[in-house]
Design an enzyme around this catalytic site. Structure first.
Site, PDB file in Angstrom:
ATOM      1  N   ASP A  52       0.844  -1.348   0.032  1.00  0.00           N
ATOM      2  CA  ASP A  52      -0.040   0.031   0.059  1.00  0.00           C
ATOM      3  C   ASP A  52       0.857   1.269  -0.065  1.00  0.00           C
ATOM      4  O   ASP A  52       2.215   1.097   0.582  1.00  0.00           O
ATOM      5  CB  ASP A  52      -0.929   0.060   1.108  1.00  0.00           C
ATOM      6  CG  ASP A  52      -2.190   0.837   1.216  1.00  0.00           C
ATOM      7  OD1 ASP A  52      -3.181   0.333   0.755  1.00  0.00           O
ATOM      8  OD2 ASP A  52      -2.045   2.080   1.205  1.00  0.00           O
ATOM      9  N   ASP A 107      -7.837  -3.264  -5.256  1.00  0.00           N
ATOM     10  CA  ASP A 107      -8.936  -2.961  -4.491  1.00  0.00           C
ATOM     11  C   ASP A 107      -8.847  -1.378  -4.589  1.00  0.00           C
ATOM     12  O   ASP A 107      -8.252  -0.801  -3.607  1.00  0.00           O
ATOM     13  CB  ASP A 107      -8.870  -3.351  -3.033  1.00  0.00           C
ATOM     14  CG  ASP A 107     -10.201  -2.996  -2.122  1.00  0.00           C
ATOM     15  OD1 ASP A 107     -11.198  -2.480  -2.933  1.00  0.00           O
ATOM     16  OD2 ASP A 107     -10.221  -3.571  -1.063  1.00  0.00           O
ATOM     17  N   CYS A 117     -15.509  -0.374  -3.856  1.00  0.00           N
ATOM     18  CA  CYS A 117     -16.591  -0.446  -2.968  1.00  0.00           C
ATOM     19  C   CYS A 117     -17.566   0.739  -3.514  1.00  0.00           C
ATOM     20  O   CYS A 117     -17.871   1.372  -2.690  1.00  0.00           O
ATOM     21  CB  CYS A 117     -16.229  -0.316  -1.490  1.00  0.00           C
ATOM     22  SG  CYS A 117     -15.295   0.997  -1.198  1.00  0.00           S
TER      23      CYS A 117
END
Length: 431
Positions: free
Chosen positions: A263, A308, A361
């Site tokens: 990340d 993601d 999302c």
């Protein structure tokens, strides 16, 4: 605290949220620190009032004829507290610390039904400027999808199959009404609390300390399962965050192969170390945050690259209702550029014959199917995989119908699937 005092406290918190443009969680935490006398039950009830008011902000404001903090909290009170409109009127008695008596207009607003001819953004409680996107995404179902995003969310858990079975975790949490999820074979659901009740703190349970489960929405579980992280593969979790997907991959891979967790933000990655230890995940290598050079050195190596992607978070509005009112066209535009950047980065990491899984999302087409189309046009060596076929192979059951109406990507939504809003697209690298 008396119920009337809880309503008044919620008005104070909502005023802080509206006037100072603060996240609800921060405003609630500050209120709690300055009112030490309030117990955990009081804080939970006040939080329910604030979050329920934010979930249904448009429809409550229409019914009450005002979008003031007082109007929103009073309008949310019957459902949020599990009482009647008459009860709320009686609670507003003007006593010490309690809410002052309701006006005739406020009393009328509590019983006012929503008109059938109201615009979708009012009935569906989403920002008016997103009406076009909701219409493109859901058509005649836009209101129903908005309403589902404006309800309280259940608490979903993923069973850690490295340490437990679903039956074992169900038994450990049966006192909370735990039940098996409908779509994820490793999921457990605790129903959303009703009225003034609070959700259980399952992370305080012994079973969690033993690493038997992790809190993870069913939609997120399905994204990890559909990715196809099998034993002995080389996997890159490119936007790993706190590591929920990396943990899921480790379990699916039975602690074989290698998962690289990366990340760009150190603060996002920090919780992963304790979670890995608790879960008994031994095949996850956490990379230094922001180490682009180290990442580049692994180009063309991975069987699976999981993206993601940063997004609007519109699929999580049940859990973060204030986020939908802070979202702006400029925010979405920035996320679209972020998504293109991370997709370009991910493309270099997939080896020929490997796959990339793009997940958000979000329920907005411009962040989902349109980004996949853009990427495939820019990278001719990548081809979308039919998610229906992949579902049957990975989960061994019939795939749910995507709200997009096609098989290129799976769009999950609260109204149709009972999950958060997730978009999942699987892309194969052919050359």
């Amino acid at each position: 605290m008396r119920p009337g005092a809880r309503i008044q406290a919620a008005i104070e918190v909502m005023t802080d949220v509206i006037e100072r443009h603060r996240p609800a969680s921060v405003a609630l935490a500050d209120w709690g620190r300055s009112h030490r006398f309030a117990g955990s039950g009081d804080r939970a009830a006040i939080g329910n009032l604030v979050y329920d008011a934010l979930r249904r902000r448009n429809s409550i404001a229409w019914k009450m004829g005002s979008d003031s903090a007082r109007a929103l909290i009073v309008g949310a009170a019957p459902e949020a507290m599990g009482v009647t409109a008459a009860d709320v009127i009686a609670l507003a008695d003007g006593s010490t610390h309690s809410i002052s008596p309701l006006s005739e207009l406020e009393q009328a607003g509590l019983d006012r039904p929503l008109s059938d001819d109201l615009p979708a953004h009012i009935k569906g409680d989403f920002p008016e400027w997103l009406s076009g996107e909701f219409d493109r995404a859901f058509g005649a179902c836009a209101v129903a999808e908005g309403e589902a995003l404006a309800r309280r969310a259940p608490l979903d858990l993923r069973v850690n199959t490295l340490k437990a079975t679903r039956e074992k975790v169900l038994k450990a949490l049966e006192k909370y009404g735990a039940e098996a999820t409908l779509l994820s074979p490793v999921g457990i659901r605790i129903p959303a609390p009703q009225g003034g009740k609070r959700a259980p703190n399952v992370e305080a349970e012994t079973a969690h300390g033993k690493g038997w489960f992790e809190v993870q929405d069913e939609g997120s579980q399905l994204a990890a399962l559909l990715a196809g992280a099998r034993p002995r593969l080389q996997v890159l979790d490119l936007c790993a965050g706190a590591g929920g997907k990396s943990l899921a991959f480790a379990a699916s891979m039975q602690n074989t192969g290698q998962v690289y967790a990366y990340d760009s933000e150190k603060t996002q990655l920090r919780p992963i170390f304790e979670r890995l230890k608790r879960a008994g995940a031994r095949n996850v290598q956490v990379m230094d945050a922001g180490d682009a050079a180290g990442l580049d050195a692994l180009s063309d190596r991975f069987d699976l690259v999981f993206v993601d992607a940063p997004c609007s978070g519109s699929g999580t509005w049940r859990r973060r209702p204030d986020a939908k009112w802070r979202l702006s066209p400029e925010n979405v535009a920035a996320r679209l550029e972020d998504q293109k950047s991370v997709l370009q980065m991910a493309a270099k990491m997939v080896k020929p014959g490997g796959r990339m899984v793009y997940v958000t999302c979000s329920i907005l087409p411009q962040e989902n199917s349109e980004q996949v189309r853009w990427f495939c046009a820019e990278h001719e060596g990548f081809t979308p995989i039919n998610y229906v076929d992949e579902w049957q192979q990975q989960l061994g059951s019939d795939a749910p119908v995507s709200s997009t109406g096609d098989n290129v990507g799976l769009q999950l939504t609260p109204a149709r699937h009972g999950t958060d809003g997730f978009y999942i697209s699987i892309l194969s690298r052919n050359t």
